[in-house]
Design a protein around this motif. Structure first.
Motif, PDB file in Angstrom:
ATOM      1  N   ARG A   1      16.333 -37.389  -3.224  1.00  0.00           N
ATOM      2  CA  ARG A   1      14.355 -37.320  -3.947  1.00  0.00           C
ATOM      3  C   ARG A   1      13.972 -38.300  -3.673  1.00  0.00           C
ATOM      4  NH1 ARG A   1      17.230 -32.790  -5.127  1.00  0.00           N
ATOM      5  NH2 ARG A   1      16.819 -31.398  -6.707  1.00  0.00           N
TER       6      ARG A   1
ATOM      7  N   ARG B   1       1.089 -34.434  -1.728  1.00  0.00           N
ATOM      8  CA  ARG B   1       2.021 -34.598  -1.212  1.00  0.00           C
ATOM      9  C   ARG B   1       3.290 -35.144  -2.064  1.00  0.00           C
ATOM     10  NH1 ARG B   1       3.030 -34.166   4.845  1.00  0.00           N
ATOM     11  NH2 ARG B   1       4.874 -33.557   4.221  1.00  0.00           N
TER      12      ARG B   1
ATOM     13  N   ALA C   1      12.910 -37.966  -0.134  1.00  0.00           N
ATOM     14  CA  ALA C   1      11.945 -37.196   0.362  1.00  0.00           C
ATOM     15  C   ALA C   1      11.026 -37.449   0.078  1.00  0.00           C
ATOM     16  CB  ALA C   1      12.547 -35.895  -0.398  1.00  0.00           C
ATOM     17  N   MET C   2      11.295 -38.444  -1.335  1.00  0.00           N
ATOM     18  CA  MET C   2       9.425 -38.379  -1.621  1.00  0.00           C
ATOM     19  C   MET C   2       8.523 -39.765  -0.075  1.00  0.00           C
ATOM     20  SD  MET C   2       7.816 -39.668  -4.340  1.00  0.00           S
ATOM     21  CE  MET C   2       6.403 -40.369  -5.590  1.00  0.00           C
TER      22      MET C   2
ATOM     23  N   ARG D   1       3.899 -33.275  -6.124  1.00  0.00           N
ATOM     24  CA  ARG D   1       4.966 -32.703  -5.973  1.00  0.00           C
ATOM     25  C   ARG D   1       5.809 -33.498  -5.991  1.00  0.00           C
ATOM     26  NH1 ARG D   1       1.378 -30.004  -2.995  1.00  0.00           N
ATOM     27  NH2 ARG D   1       2.224 -30.245  -0.818  1.00  0.00           N
ATOM     28  N   LYS D   2       6.544 -33.929  -4.724  1.00  0.00           N
ATOM     29  CA  LYS D   2       7.924 -34.854  -4.941  1.00  0.00           C
ATOM     30  C   LYS D   2       7.799 -35.595  -5.914  1.00  0.00           C
ATOM     31  CE  LYS D   2       9.161 -32.565  -1.075  1.00  0.00           C
ATOM     32  NZ  LYS D   2      10.145 -31.929  -0.851  1.00  0.00           N
ATOM     33  N   ASN D   3       7.643 -36.323  -6.783  1.00  0.00           N
ATOM     34  CA  ASN D   3       6.575 -37.214  -7.454  1.00  0.00           C
ATOM     35  C   ASN D   3       7.645 -36.763  -9.106  1.00  0.00           C
ATOM     36  OD1 ASN D   3       7.676 -39.702  -8.735  1.00  0.00           O
ATOM     37  ND2 ASN D   3       5.598 -40.319  -9.404  1.00  0.00           N
TER      38      ASN D   3
ATOM     39  N   ALA E   1       7.929 -37.909   2.419  1.00  0.00           N
ATOM     40  CA  ALA E   1       6.659 -36.721   2.138  1.00  0.00           C
ATOM     41  C   ALA E   1       5.130 -37.751   2.256  1.00  0.00           C
ATOM     42  CB  ALA E   1       6.512 -36.614   0.314  1.00  0.00           C
TER      43      ALA E   1
ATOM     44  N   ASP F   1      10.161 -33.855  -8.902  1.00  0.00           N
ATOM     45  CA  ASP F   1      11.729 -33.773  -8.335  1.00  0.00           C
ATOM     46  C   ASP F   1      12.764 -34.863  -8.753  1.00  0.00           C
ATOM     47  OD1 ASP F   1      11.210 -30.769  -7.892  1.00  0.00           O
ATOM     48  OD2 ASP F   1      10.955 -31.250  -5.832  1.00  0.00           O
TER      49      ASP F   1
END
Length: 589
Positions: A239, A187, A242-243, A190-192, A246, A194
């Motif tokens: 972002r 997870r 969100a990181m 994927r966020k990293n 996550a 962005d």
């Protein structure tokens, strides 16, 4: 195992040997430093044995042996810690230093097309933030891995001596936490992506805002661009949040499983003790060591964010390092002279072709002018001569040798360039001029400055030739920067000279002096000049007229005027423009 080797090779920036050595010494350091804990546990066990077993003698001999072991450990630890400290002082910094130098060499050898494709903020992020991230994370990651490896191996040895069943109970929760860590890692991965894209965009917006502040103020657009910058900062903040969102839930589950390990040890130990197959003192030993074993693993799992970031940063670094430099054939020999020949050359930027089947000859020791409307390909020809790019098709030769057989360094050593847009580095004026020829004496630098008509204004500066120039030459006027660039070219004294409207930034007072300096620069040289003011190249040996990437005309000034083509049209238009006058109407007050 192969995948791990490839990953380790990647995160160590191609220096796994140095990093493996660093990890080994850190492991030995942590392993030897953990020995006193194991000795203390054994000592506690021996001291409490007479209390638990009434009548048992105090194990004096065993305690003396443990004291001797502590003394030996202290001596060994001194040498191991000293060596580990010496290696870890430099830590991963030496690896990053070598990697940065390799990156600098790679960027020097890449064609200019690479820089056209990459955003300035992107490259800035790679060169500054990515390397810093790799260094800081490796400096933290490797000690953590060393601590885990040392404590795990020490625990396996010590605990197994006491009771192998309790050892298994202590270790059983570790594999149970791994699936949660894997899910959290994926997870985060994927966020990293962005997050790093947002960081890159934010860097680009900052560079754009600061670099263009003068233009923004002139057109009263600072508010508009500030809103764009603020939006980029807000996106970066979102972002980042969100990181964290996550990773937190799943990572906390992994740490909760490890924390439950103490309860597993206690529960299983009590059950064995009630069944009479485990001594209470042995249970105490396992309870004391369990937390010491789990803590470094939990702290390692907290670094999952850093590990994903490390992966992405090294991927971006490797992406630049994998770019193909300009190739050349070894042993092609040196050019015999400075004649230049284009034969059926075509070239494009991306999918847009800007030169179409160009063929032209530039004799040695001649002056060739490239003229034509904007966008006709004049500057592209000079960049191809300097081998900033390679032609898409056809051949370009210098002194009879194809430029593709010469290294970019060899080509550039034979070329002096004076372009309209001059860039000076944040260094002294003397250092900026000396870039033309490394090792030139102070007297040679001054002589070149005199020929370029900039000696007087340099002496008028507070520190003369030792005056620091602002980044890009921001502390000097356009004409002053241009004259320093001419002095640099004079000092280099290369056989080929490329001039791109070199007098465009000069005032009329200095234009005559600079023209004289250029005359000195181009003596006995092969000169290619890009000219917009046709009167400045009337005496050229040949004039090449370009239009939409084609050679439309070629000849001398008089021949081209007589031909009644594009050159004559351009000439007539400039003659008319020269007769215009600016009228100013002043209203009566």
């Amino acid at each position: 195992m192969r995948r791990f080797k490839a990953w380790f090779q990647k995160i160590t920036l191609g220096h796994p040997g140095h990093s493996a050595k660093l990890c080994l010494w850190m492991f030995l350091d942590n392993y030897v430093s953990a020995i006193p804990y194991a000795i203390m546990v054994i000592a506690v066990f021996l001291l409490f044995r007479p209390i638990i077993i009434p009548g048992a003698p105090i194990p004096t001999t065993g305690l003396l042996i443990l004291c001797g072991a502590l003394a030996v450990q202290a001596v060994i630890y001194y040498f191991v810690a000293r060596k580990s400290y010496m290696i870890s002082c430099a830590g991963f910094a030496e690896v990053v230093r070598k990697a940065r130098m390799a990156m600098g060499e790679q960027l020097r050898r890449l064609p200019m097309g690479f820089y056209n494709r990459r955003d300035a903020g992107d490259l800035t992020t790679v060169l500054l933030r990515d390397y810093e991230t790799v260094e800081s994370n490796n400096d933290t990651l490797m000690p953590k891995v060393a601590v885990i490896a040392a404590r795990m191996s020490m625990a396996l040895i010590v605990l197994t001596v006491f009771d192998w069943r309790m050892t298994l109970a202590t270790l059983v929760v570790i594999p149970l936490s791994i699936p949660f860590a894997v899910v959290a890692y994926r997870r985060l991965n994927r966020k990293n992506t962005d997050l790093l894209n947002a960081q890159q965009d934010n860097t680009a917006r900052i560079l754009e805002y600061v670099g263009g502040i003068q233009t923004l103020k002139a057109f009263n657009q600072t508010d508009e661009m500030y809103r764009s910058l603020r939006a980029s900062c807000d996106a970066l903040r979102q972002r980042s949040i969100a990181m964290e969102k996550a990773s937190a839930p799943v990572g906390m589950l992994a740490r909760a499983v490890l924390n439950a390990g103490t309860a597993v040890v206690m529960g299983f130990g009590v059950w064995l003790m009630l069944n009479g197959s485990l001594a209470p003192l042995t249970l105490v030993v396992f309870l004391l060591l369990a937390l010491n074993l789990y803590n470094p693993i939990m702290s390692f799992m907290m670094m999952l964010v850093n590990i994903t970031r490390l992966n992405h940063c090294t991927d971006r670094i490797n992406e630049v390092m994998s770019e193909t430099p300009l190739p050349y054939a070894e042993g092609a020999g040196k050019p015999s002279g400075a004649a230049i020949c284009f034969k059926n050359v075509s070239f494009g930027y991306g999918n847009k072709e800007v030169l179409h089947n160009i063929s032209l000859d530039i004799p040695q020791h001649s002056l060739t002018a490239l003229v034509g409307p904007s966008g006709s390909g004049k500057s592209t020809i000079t960049r191809l001569i300097a081998r900033f790019w390679d032609a898409g098709s056809g051949s370009i030769t210098i002194g009879g040798v194809p430029v593709t057989c010469l290294s970019p360094d060899d080509v550039l050593s034979d070329v002096s360039m004076v372009f309209q847009d001059v860039y000076l580095f944040h260094d002294t004026i003397e250092a900026n001029i000396r870039m033309g020829r490394e090792g030139a004496t102070r007297e040679e630098v001054i002589q070149a400055a005199k020929l370029a008509a900039c000696h007087d204004f340099i002496n008028a500066l507070p520190n003369g030739y030792d005056t620091m120039v602002g980044e890009g030459g921001s502390t000097l006027s356009g004409g002053e920067k241009q004259r320093i660039s001419i002095a640099r070219a004079l000092l280099k004294n290369a056989p080929i000279v490329l001039l791109d409207e070199a007098t465009a930034s000069l005032d009329p007072e200095n234009e005559v002096l600079i023209q004289q300096a250029i005359d000195a620069l181009v003596q006995n040289k092969t000169v290619i000049v890009i000219a917009h003011r046709l009167r400045s190249v009337q005496n050229a040996d040949q004039i090449i007229v370009l239009n939409e990437g084609h050679v439309q005309q070629a000849g001398t000034h008089s021949e081209l005027l007589a031909a009644d083509g594009l050159y004559k049209k351009l000439w007539d238009e400039q003659q008319k423009a020269g007769s215009w006058r600016l009228r100013q109407t002043v209203a009566n007050i």
